[in-house]
Write an enzyme that holds these catalytic residues in place. Structure first.
Site, PDB file in Angstrom:
ATOM      1  N   ASP A 198       0.832  -1.202   0.000  1.00  0.00           N
ATOM      2  CA  ASP A 198       0.000   0.000   0.000  1.00  0.00           C
ATOM      3  C   ASP A 198       0.871   1.257   0.000  1.00  0.00           C
ATOM      4  OD1 ASP A 198      -2.766   1.108   0.380  1.00  0.00           O
ATOM      5  OD2 ASP A 198      -1.872   1.891   2.224  1.00  0.00           O
ATOM      6  N   GLU A 261       1.478  -0.646  -5.118  1.00  0.00           N
ATOM      7  CA  GLU A 261       0.436   0.343  -5.352  1.00  0.00           C
ATOM      8  C   GLU A 261       1.155   1.687  -5.368  1.00  0.00           C
ATOM      9  OE1 GLU A 261      -3.454   2.610  -3.547  1.00  0.00           O
ATOM     10  OE2 GLU A 261      -1.653   2.213  -2.387  1.00  0.00           O
TER      11      GLU A 261
END
Length: 536
Positions: A198, A261
């Protein structure tokens, strides 16, 4: 060939996938109960959004303990069972790792608040003194709206690029680096096949924490040559971290992978994350953002493939996920309009039929491209965004931090439908659902589509089968010249053609249609349709 270079990976958002106990929140036993669906669909792996202990300030992306399972999702034993059961079905398992920030309920942050300025405990996070006028250390804003700094009792401020409950870690601190390397080993030892990282581009901040007055979006900027790079995104120091992580994963059997990401532009900057000694995949968000025109689609495909080839990495294609408006609704918005962060009942409503038609065409185009592809839960059913969600039901922190100015991401996170006539459309054994489901979900439930020729579900199943049979994720493509409003390419003897124009496009003589996103009569391909055809 490495499995991850052409894998189709299915994203499960656990709280919205399947609820085993009737509390209205999906859980890990629920995921296990639906693994056969993923195997039958034909995907290669499953990526699970966070299921760790969390106060749920940001739906689990505020992690309080990286080595356990939140009771709302089950127990650690349920995670172990999920990994075992997935592997038994030849499905690999990727878990979310959230290293940019912890929860404010993490033991480290509690210790930081209890400690003095300048202490070891505070150095794990980014604490700073305010300016002389009593204001925060700099002008940074939160991605979710409002300021990115919160003041604590002794006067210092801590940085949170997202919610106040998500304090940013200090990745210049060796203790932080060592902790996450141990977290990687914890899950690798339990058998996971990789990690989706993330905010992979946000861990390292510019040392001087310079002011930034442009909008605080999670992007590096417009991607134009010479444009300043925001001091909180895509700093070169992140690459040293991922080189260390890659060495750890390479020490395990089974080709474990790292997936970034990283909202990074241009494509060449993104490619740096997937160099041979760093990550294996990086989501291609420039492709997700591309407008529904032949010129834009072809341009981003060409740039992406070229940038990946320069570092011998596959491109990782994606159209939807838990952070963006579902593409079955997004593609019905005016072509070229900025992508909204959610759609509210009072906003102009997407044309559902047009959105689904384009979504099916876009999915067939994406699944034919060389590289890996991600499918977000429910897109195989053609699920639209929930665009009439009652405001009182909203839970995204973006909605609250912007005072309702930004709708947020709840509309793409609504629990998915399995059975049209069951409570909560088969999401769970009760009629409870942590976000309300729209009535149209009943019409799109899996049991209304399975075995039905032409349904979106059967389209995906056929596409994934043909993709594997024809090796579409491998090798290169060659562009087929034609009309300006058509994208057409060839892989061996298979032609892939998407018609973006107002008039029918024509297939070559002798072409045999293997799959089409909508019915095709003869050689004419209608508007907003993708065809896979075998050439003579």
């Amino acid at each position: 060939m490495k499995w991850w270079r052409d894998a189709v990976i299915y994203q499960v958002y656990p709280r919205s996938f399947a609820d085993s106990d009737g509390d209205g929140i999906g859980d890990l036993p629920g995921v296990v109960s639906r693994l056969d669906h993923l195997a039958e669909l034909g995907v290669d792996a499953v990526w699970l959004s966070p299921f760790y202990p969390s106060p749920q300030a940001d739906a689990g992306y505020d992690v309080a303990d990286y080595r356990d399972v939140d009771p709302i999702f089950g127990r650690l034993a349920d995670a172990d069972k999920l990994i075992t059961e997935a592997h038994a079905r030849r499905l690999r398992v990727i878990v979310d790792l959230v290293p940019n920030h912890t929860s404010s309920r993490h033991v480290w942050f509690a210790a930081a608040l209890a400690a003095a300025p300048g202490s070891r405990e505070r150095d794990r996070y980014i604490f700073r003194d305010g300016k002389a006028d009593g204001g925060p250390p700099n002008s940074w804003q939160s991605v979710f709206g409002g300021g990115a700094w919160t003041q604590v009792a002794d006067g210092q401020w801590y940085l949170h690029l997202f919610d106040t409950g998500q304090p940013d870690l200090n990745w210049d601190n060796p203790e932080v680096r060592a902790e996450f390397e141990d977290i990687l080993r914890f899950w690798l030892d339990r058998g996971v096949d990789g990690f989706r990282v993330d905010v992979a581009h946000g861990l390292v901040k510019q040392a001087d924490l310079a002011d930034w007055h442009l909008p605080m979006v999670p992007l590096t900027g417009p991607g134009t040559e010479g444009a300043p790079r925001p001091p909180m995104w895509d700093q070169d120091g992140v690459h040293e971290i991922y080189r260390r992580w890659r060495k750890i994963l390479d020490g395990y059997e089974g080709e474990r992978i790292l997936v970034a990401e990283a909202w990074v532009q241009p494509a060449e900057r993104l490619a740096a994350y997937v160099r041979p000694d760093e990550m294996h995949q990086a989501f291609n968000f420039e492709y997700l953002e591309a407008s529904w025109t032949a010129a834009d689609q072809r341009s981003v495909i060409e740039r992406s493939l070229a940038a990946g080839a320069a570092v011998d990495a596959p491109t990782t294609w994606v159209l939807s996920n838990h952070d963006v408006v579902r593409h079955a609704s997004r593609l019905a918005l005016p072509v070229g309009a900025p992508r909204p962060n959610g759609i509210a009942a009072g906003d102009p409503q997407p044309d559902a039929a047009l959105g689904l038609r384009r979504a099916r065409a876009a999915s067939l185009l994406m699944l034919a491209l060389p590289g890996s592809a991600y499918v977000y839960q429910g897109e195989e059913l053609g699920l639209p965004e929930h665009t009439t969600l009652p405001n009182e039901a909203r839970q995204d922190p973006t909605w609250f931090r912007t005072g309702g100015e930004s709708v947020g991401r709840d509309g793409c996170r609504v629990p998915i439908p399995w059975e049209a006539d069951a409570p909560s459309y088969g999401f769970g054994p009760s009629d409870k659902s942590w976000l309300p489901q729209p009535p149209v979900f009943g019409e799109l439930a899996l049991d209304r589509q399975r075995g039905v020729p032409g349904s979106t579900y059967e389209l995906y199943r056929s596409a994934l089968r043909l993709r594997r049979e024809h090796g579409l994720g491998y090798g290169a493509l060659s562009w087929v010249p034609g009309a300006a409003d058509v994208v057409a390419f060839q892989t061996d003897n298979l032609l892939v053609l998407t018609n973006f124009g107002p008039n029918p496009a024509e297939l070559p003589a002798g072409a045999e249609v293997l799959l089409a996103s909508e019915p095709v009569a003869g050689r004419e391909v209608p508007t907003d349709v993708t065809v896979w055809a075998r050439l003579p």
